[in-house]
Scaffold this active site. Structure first.
Site, PDB file in Angstrom:
ATOM      1  CG  ASP A   1       1.027 -16.549  18.046  1.00 32.86           C
ATOM      2  OD1 ASP A   1       0.473 -15.469  17.796  1.00 32.86           O
ATOM      3  OD2 ASP A   1       0.751 -17.231  19.035  1.00 32.86           O
TER       4      ASP A   1
ATOM      5  CE1 TYR B   1      -8.398 -13.413  15.828  1.00 31.36           C
ATOM      6  CE2 TYR B   1      -7.212 -15.476  15.521  1.00 31.36           C
ATOM      7  CZ  TYR B   1      -7.502 -14.354  16.288  1.00 31.36           C
ATOM      8  OH  TYR B   1      -6.912 -14.192  17.510  1.00 31.36           O
TER       9      TYR B   1
END
Length: 445
Positions: A172, A268
């Site tokens: 997600d 990330y």
């Protein structure tokens, strides 16, 4: 036309995210109606905390749904249409070790990136494979929608070890970033964005974003990200940013963006491209696992206990979670043939033209009753291709290590990771991770 009601088991019934999934399922009964909702977890005590509250919620808001919580695999996986899996093998106590052990050696400590992600992957593989086997034994026509982390390693393992399984691996995080982007651009919802994206889980780039009228959103977005990253979401009260670490991650996207301003990045990527920054700003005694235990876990479990004690959820603070919305849309597309466009983690097979076919990539797919069809992203630039190939090799080596029970392969995986500075440091971390994971990993030789 009335939609057929579905039977769902949530594997990981004791998760702090489970109650949010239940709320989302209840709120979307018009799109994805349920006849049965089951919880399955091998930690009965933890599951009971969440299940007792969710039983009250279901009874009050959707009493037509049969609710079952169990630790028995046969009861859980019999007569179901979907498995929604989000397990955490080893729990938050092992996540804490995944994060703190690498930090002792000046290396990124994170649950899905670097050595911590590999340690978690070695624990997750058998847990997810076990769930697939239960599903195929008791409900062979069901789909598993898996968002157990670390998703890329799990996806590579399931590709090899259960190649014919009806499993879709998802995350997600791109949805959460797109929600922030929608806020930045003044859109009502991330569902208004039509995007092109390529990469791996927690490791990707957007190349295009348009609205439903075909207007190019990238120029305005890039101007904002260059200055602020995705941080404006904090001003909107984004629940993802309740803890300080998420605020930093969304802000740091501006520096990740600077490396390739032709695209906009997954947040990330900071762990790989600015690992020195991440380590220098980390507290080796208080990591993200501690934040979760002191905030989300305490708050969710306290609210679940309150709801169960009061036998009423009329004033509950439990809300439908962002990740839950994504999984409901995916399940509805598979069940009702709605041809949704969604980011999934799938076997490449030419989706990224200049990448190996057997890499597990994250790309837009069209989802229908037939399953999923990846869209072709074409050839990608040398910078992204080089980074992706390195990370794919790391993930494959981790699965090699698990399958072959090989110390050498796991040492190679840690050494190859962009987050680890040398083979010497990789070996030091590995030896300590082996000691910490004796209960969970196969014996390596």
């Amino acid at each position: 036309m009335e939609r057929k009601k579905q039977s769902v088991v949530i594997a990981g019934g004791g998760s702090t995210y489970t109650a949010g999934i239940v709320m989302m399922l209840i709120e979307n009964q018009d799109k994805f109606p349920l006849r049965t909702l089951k919880f399955y977890d091998n930690d009965q005590k933890r599951q009971e905390i969440v299940a007792k509250a969710c039983e009250v919620i279901v009874k009050e808001r959707a009493p037509e749904i049969e609710f079952i919580a169990t630790t028995d695999p046969e009861e859980a996986f019999t007569d179901i249409d979907f498995v929604m899996a989000h397990i955490r093998v080893g729990g938050l106590s092992m996540r804490e070790k995944d994060e703190k052990i690498p930090l002792k050696y000046g290396v990124v400590g994170q649950e899905t990136c670097g050595p911590g992600g590999m340690a978690y992957g070695m624990r997750s593989i058998p847990g997810v494979i076990e769930l697939i086997d239960y599903m195929e034994k008791y409900s062979p026509n069901a789909w598993m929608l898996n968002y157990s982390n670390p998703a890329s390693i799990v996806a590579e393992a399931t590709r090899r070890m259960r190649p014919n399984a009806k499993i879709i691996n998802i995350c997600d995080m791109p949805v959460a970033i797109k929600k922030s982007i929608a806020d930045i651009l003044g859109l009502d919802s991330e569902l208004e964005i039509v995007d092109r994206y390529y990469g791996l889980n927690h490791f990707g780039w957007w190349t295009e974003m348009y609205d439903k009228e075909g207007n190019d959103l990238m120029p305005r977005l890039k101007e904002h990200v260059q200055k602020y990253g995705y941080a404006s979401a904090a001003e909107e009260g984004n629940p993802l940013l309740e803890e300080a670490s998420w605020m930093d991650t969304f802000q740091k996207a501006k520096d990740v963006y600077a490396i390739d301003p032709e695209t906009v990045p997954n947040t990330y990527l900071k762990y790989y491209l600015y690992s020195d920054y991440v380590v220098s700003h980390a507290n080796p005694d208080y990591t993200r696992a501690n934040e979760v235990m002191d905030n989300r876990e305490k708050n969710v479990f306290a609210e679940c206990k309150r709801v169960a004690d009061n036998q009423s959820a009329k004033d509950t603070t439990i809300e439908a979670g962002e990740h839950a919305e994504f999984i409901v849309h995916l399940a509805a597309a598979l069940a009702y043939n709605t041809y949704e466009r969604m980011l999934l983690i799938v076997k490449n097979d030419g989706a990224i033209a200049n990448l190996d076919d057997d890499a597990m990539v994250e790309v837009p797919c069209i989802v229908s009753k037939r399953g999923y069809e990846p869209l072709c992203m074409g050839k990608i630039p040398h910078f992204q291709k080089g980074m992706i190939e390195q990370q794919v090799a790391v993930e494959k080596l981790v699965v090699d290590a698990y399958e072959q029970k090989s110390y050498q392969k796991l040492w190679q995986a840690l050494t190859l990771s962009k987050t680890v500075p040398s083979a010497k440091v990789a070996k030091q971390i590995l030896d300590e991770l082996i000691e910490a994971n004796q209960e969970w990993w196969p014996t390596l030789s």
